[in-house]
Motif scaffolding. Structure first.
Motif, PDB file in Angstrom:
ATOM      1  N   ALA A  35       3.340 -20.130 -11.966  1.00 28.33           N
ATOM      2  CA  ALA A  35       2.333 -19.257 -11.366  1.00 28.33           C
ATOM      3  C   ALA A  35       2.299 -19.407  -9.848  1.00 28.33           C
ATOM      4  O   ALA A  35       1.962 -18.474  -9.127  1.00 28.33           O
ATOM      5  CB  ALA A  35       0.954 -19.561 -11.963  1.00 28.33           C
ATOM      6  N   GLN A  36       2.667 -20.593  -9.339  1.00 27.55           N
ATOM      7  CA  GLN A  36       2.647 -20.830  -7.897  1.00 27.55           C
ATOM      8  C   GLN A  36       3.670 -19.976  -7.148  1.00 27.55           C
ATOM      9  O   GLN A  36       3.590 -19.837  -5.926  1.00 27.55           O
ATOM     10  CB  GLN A  36       2.892 -22.311  -7.617  1.00 27.55           C
ATOM     11  N   MET A  37       4.637 -19.397  -7.879  1.00 28.91           N
ATOM     12  CA  MET A  37       5.612 -18.512  -7.237  1.00 28.91           C
ATOM     13  C   MET A  37       4.923 -17.300  -6.610  1.00 28.91           C
ATOM     14  O   MET A  37       5.443 -16.690  -5.674  1.00 28.91           O
ATOM     15  CB  MET A  37       6.655 -18.047  -8.259  1.00 28.91           C
ATOM     16  N   LEU A  38       3.745 -16.959  -7.128  1.00 27.20           N
ATOM     17  CA  LEU A  38       2.995 -15.842  -6.552  1.00 27.20           C
ATOM     18  C   LEU A  38       2.664 -16.104  -5.091  1.00 27.20           C
ATOM     19  O   LEU A  38       2.621 -15.175  -4.275  1.00 27.20           O
ATOM     20  CB  LEU A  38       1.703 -15.607  -7.340  1.00 27.20           C
ATOM     21  N   GLU A  39       2.409 -17.359  -4.746  1.00 31.02           N
ATOM     22  CA  GLU A  39       2.056 -17.701  -3.375  1.00 31.02           C
ATOM     23  C   GLU A  39       3.223 -17.449  -2.437  1.00 31.02           C
ATOM     24  O   GLU A  39       3.034 -17.030  -1.285  1.00 31.02           O
ATOM     25  CB  GLU A  39       1.602 -19.160  -3.300  1.00 31.02           C
ATOM     26  N   ARG A  40       4.430 -17.681  -2.913  1.00 28.31           N
ATOM     27  CA  ARG A  40       5.605 -17.408  -2.077  1.00 28.31           C
ATOM     28  C   ARG A  40       5.737 -15.911  -1.826  1.00 28.31           C
ATOM     29  O   ARG A  40       6.011 -15.476  -0.716  1.00 28.31           O
ATOM     30  CB  ARG A  40       6.859 -17.952  -2.761  1.00 28.31           C
ATOM     31  N   GLY A  41       5.531 -15.121  -2.879  1.00 30.18           N
ATOM     32  CA  GLY A  41       5.646 -13.674  -2.732  1.00 30.18           C
ATOM     33  C   GLY A  41       4.613 -13.104  -1.786  1.00 30.18           C
ATOM     34  O   GLY A  41       4.879 -12.131  -1.073  1.00 30.18           O
ATOM     35  N   ALA A  42       3.421 -13.703  -1.745  1.00 31.28           N
ATOM     36  CA  ALA A  42       2.342 -13.186  -0.901  1.00 31.28           C
ATOM     37  C   ALA A  42       2.640 -13.350   0.583  1.00 31.28           C
ATOM     38  O   ALA A  42       1.976 -12.752   1.419  1.00 31.28           O
ATOM     39  CB  ALA A  42       1.029 -13.870  -1.254  1.00 31.28           C
ATOM     40  N   LYS A  43       3.620 -14.168   0.927  1.00 31.26           N
ATOM     41  CA  LYS A  43       3.988 -14.365   2.327  1.00 31.26           C
ATOM     42  C   LYS A  43       5.001 -13.324   2.811  1.00 31.26           C
ATOM     43  O   LYS A  43       5.335 -13.283   3.993  1.00 31.26           O
ATOM     44  CB  LYS A  43       4.559 -15.768   2.524  1.00 31.26           C
ATOM     45  N   PHE A  44       5.497 -12.501   1.887  1.00 30.47           N
ATOM     46  CA  PHE A  44       6.495 -11.491   2.238  1.00 30.47           C
ATOM     47  C   PHE A  44       5.884 -10.436   3.148  1.00 30.47           C
ATOM     48  O   PHE A  44       4.785  -9.933   2.898  1.00 30.47           O
ATOM     49  CB  PHE A  44       7.040 -10.845   0.971  1.00 30.47           C
ATOM     50  N   GLU A  45       6.593 -10.084   4.218  1.00 29.39           N
ATOM     51  CA  GLU A  45       6.128  -9.082   5.176  1.00 29.39           C
ATOM     52  C   GLU A  45       7.008  -7.848   5.111  1.00 29.39           C
ATOM     53  O   GLU A  45       8.235  -7.947   5.050  1.00 29.39           O
ATOM     54  CB  GLU A  45       6.171  -9.648   6.605  1.00 29.39           C
ATOM     55  N   PHE A  46       6.390  -6.674   5.131  1.00 29.58           N
ATOM     56  CA  PHE A  46       7.149  -5.429   5.200  1.00 29.58           C
ATOM     57  C   PHE A  46       7.810  -5.251   6.566  1.00 29.58           C
ATOM     58  O   PHE A  46       8.946  -4.801   6.664  1.00 29.58           O
ATOM     59  CB  PHE A  46       6.228  -4.229   4.954  1.00 29.58           C
ATOM     60  N   TYR A  47       7.061  -5.597   7.622  1.00 25.81           N
ATOM     61  CA  TYR A  47       7.510  -5.291   8.983  1.00 25.81           C
ATOM     62  C   TYR A  47       7.451  -6.535   9.872  1.00 25.81           C
ATOM     63  O   TYR A  47       6.571  -6.661  10.744  1.00 25.81           O
ATOM     64  CB  TYR A  47       6.643  -4.169   9.582  1.00 25.81           C
ATOM     65  N   PRO A  48       8.356  -7.484   9.666  1.00 28.84           N
ATOM     66  CA  PRO A  48       8.328  -8.721  10.459  1.00 28.84           C
ATOM     67  C   PRO A  48       8.444  -8.471  11.958  1.00 28.84           C
ATOM     68  O   PRO A  48       7.889  -9.227  12.757  1.00 28.84           O
ATOM     69  CB  PRO A  48       9.520  -9.519   9.926  1.00 28.84           C
ATOM     70  N   ASP A  49       9.125  -7.395  12.355  1.00 29.49           N
ATOM     71  CA  ASP A  49       9.256  -7.093  13.789  1.00 29.49           C
ATOM     72  C   ASP A  49       7.908  -6.771  14.430  1.00 29.49           C
ATOM     73  O   ASP A  49       7.688  -7.078  15.604  1.00 29.49           O
ATOM     74  CB  ASP A  49      10.212  -5.920  14.004  1.00 29.49           C
ATOM     75  N   LEU A  50       7.020  -6.140  13.661  1.00 24.42           N
ATOM     76  CA  LEU A  50       5.686  -5.834  14.209  1.00 24.42           C
ATOM     77  C   LEU A  50       4.883  -7.107  14.408  1.00 24.42           C
ATOM     78  O   LEU A  50       4.176  -7.257  15.419  1.00 24.42           O
ATOM     79  CB  LEU A  50       4.939  -4.883  13.264  1.00 24.42           C
ATOM     80  N   TRP A  51       4.989  -8.026  13.462  1.00 19.87           N
ATOM     81  CA  TRP A  51       4.251  -9.284  13.590  1.00 19.87           C
ATOM     82  C   TRP A  51       4.833 -10.159  14.704  1.00 19.87           C
ATOM     83  O   TRP A  51       4.089 -10.794  15.452  1.00 19.87           O
ATOM     84  CB  TRP A  51       4.256 -10.040  12.263  1.00 19.87           C
ATOM     85  N   GLN A  52       6.153 -10.168  14.821  1.00 19.52           N
ATOM     86  CA  GLN A  52       6.781 -10.959  15.871  1.00 19.52           C
ATOM     87  C   GLN A  52       6.405 -10.431  17.243  1.00 19.52           C
ATOM     88  O   GLN A  52       6.202 -11.200  18.190  1.00 19.52           O
ATOM     89  CB  GLN A  52       8.304 -10.951  15.710  1.00 19.52           C
ATOM     90  N   ALA A  53       6.303  -9.111  17.374  1.00 18.53           N
ATOM     91  CA  ALA A  53       5.955  -8.513  18.672  1.00 18.53           C
ATOM     92  C   ALA A  53       4.570  -8.955  19.132  1.00 18.53           C
ATOM     93  O   ALA A  53       4.340  -9.118  20.339  1.00 18.53           O
ATOM     94  CB  ALA A  53       6.020  -6.991  18.573  1.00 18.53           C
ATOM     95  N   ILE A  54       3.660  -9.175  18.191  1.00 21.63           N
ATOM     96  CA  ILE A  54       2.320  -9.644  18.568  1.00 21.63           C
ATOM     97  C   ILE A  54       2.413 -11.046  19.158  1.00 21.63           C
ATOM     98  O   ILE A  54       1.756 -11.359  20.171  1.00 21.63           O
ATOM     99  CB  ILE A  54       1.384  -9.596  17.350  1.00 21.63           C
ATOM    100  N   SER A  55       3.245 -11.895  18.558  1.00 20.13           N
ATOM    101  CA  SER A  55       3.457 -13.241  19.108  1.00 20.13           C
ATOM    102  C   SER A  55       4.135 -13.162  20.475  1.00 20.13           C
ATOM    103  O   SER A  55       3.763 -13.887  21.411  1.00 20.13           O
ATOM    104  CB  SER A  55       4.321 -14.075  18.153  1.00 20.13           C
TER     105      SER A  55
END
Length: 231
Positions: free
Chosen positions: A192-212
């Motif tokens: 069941a803990q595999m769900l936690e790994r999936g929840a970290k998946f990002e559709f648009y990592p470039d958008l999140w990286q740009a904020i950083s």
């Protein structure tokens, strides 16, 4: 008495025949379980339609229309956690009775959820094409939001879509934790803990990286160099 136009249009007879009969239910809570999950699949169906429409509008450079469709996506994603919260009226013991009646079925098999998971990242390509047409990077757009405000709003809505989907997945983890626990395995043997790994998946990592990146560019991130003393 004949069927009303409403009943014919909504196809209520067909719709209300799709649930388990009370006499055949594994327990009295099975109808609740089934209806809630059918409701969620209908929400997913609308989300999928709006994703396709947003993609089409972006490819035609119809920015406002694309943004409006994405707003509908997030509206449904924000509504889904309260829908699933209704599952919590079922006791964990009754939940397991229903779960065993599913065979090896799992919420992870939801066709609607998995199609959203597949489609989400595909919106990056038409959005990136819009940026390229203006010779812009994501950071450029953040720094000049007023100059390309429609495109900026579209970017913000893409970010919100990604954020809302991640939030939905995190809240679903809490439901799983509440009903079956996380220190166990699914009926397919998946932890069941595999769900936690999936929840970290990002559709648009470039958008999140740009904020950083923007944080670093503005100087508001940690700087290991000590500030010079003022004289």
């Amino acid at each position: 008495m004949g069927k009303t136009d409403y009943e014919k249009y909504i196809r209520t007879d067909e719709l209300l025949s799709l649930q388990v009969l009370e006499s055949e239910a594994s327990c009295e809570e099975e109808l609740t379980f089934q209806v809630i999950h059918q409701i969620s699949e209908l929400h997913f169906k609308l989300i999928i339609q709006y994703i396709h429409q947003a993609d089409s509008h972006m490819r035609k450079a119809e920015l406002t229309k694309a943004t409006e469709k994405l707003q509908r996506v997030t509206m449904h994603l924000e509504h889904l956690p309260p829908v699933f919260d209704m599952v919590k009226v079922i006791s964990p013991r009754d939940y397991h009775t229903i779960r065993l009646a599913l065979g090896r079925g799992s919420g992870q098999d939801s066709p609607g959820f998995n199609e959203i998971l597949r489609l989400g990242p595909t919106l990056w390509e038409p959005f990136k094409a819009l940026l390229d047409a203006e010779s812009l990077t994501v950071v450029d757009l953040h720094e000049n939001a007023t100059g390309r405000y429609e495109l900026f709003l579209l970017m913000q809505e893409l970010t919100r879509f990604d954020e809302c989907f991640q939030t939905f997945r995190h809240q679903h983890i809490q439901l799983v934790r509440r009903m079956i626990g996380l220190n166990t395995r699914s009926l397919k043997g998946v932890p069941a803990q595999m769900l936690e790994r999936g929840a970290k998946f990002e559709f648009y990592p470039d958008l999140w990286q740009a904020i950083s990146d923007l944080t670093d560019l503005t100087g508001s991130s940690y700087n290991p160099k000590p500030l010079k003393d003022k004289k």
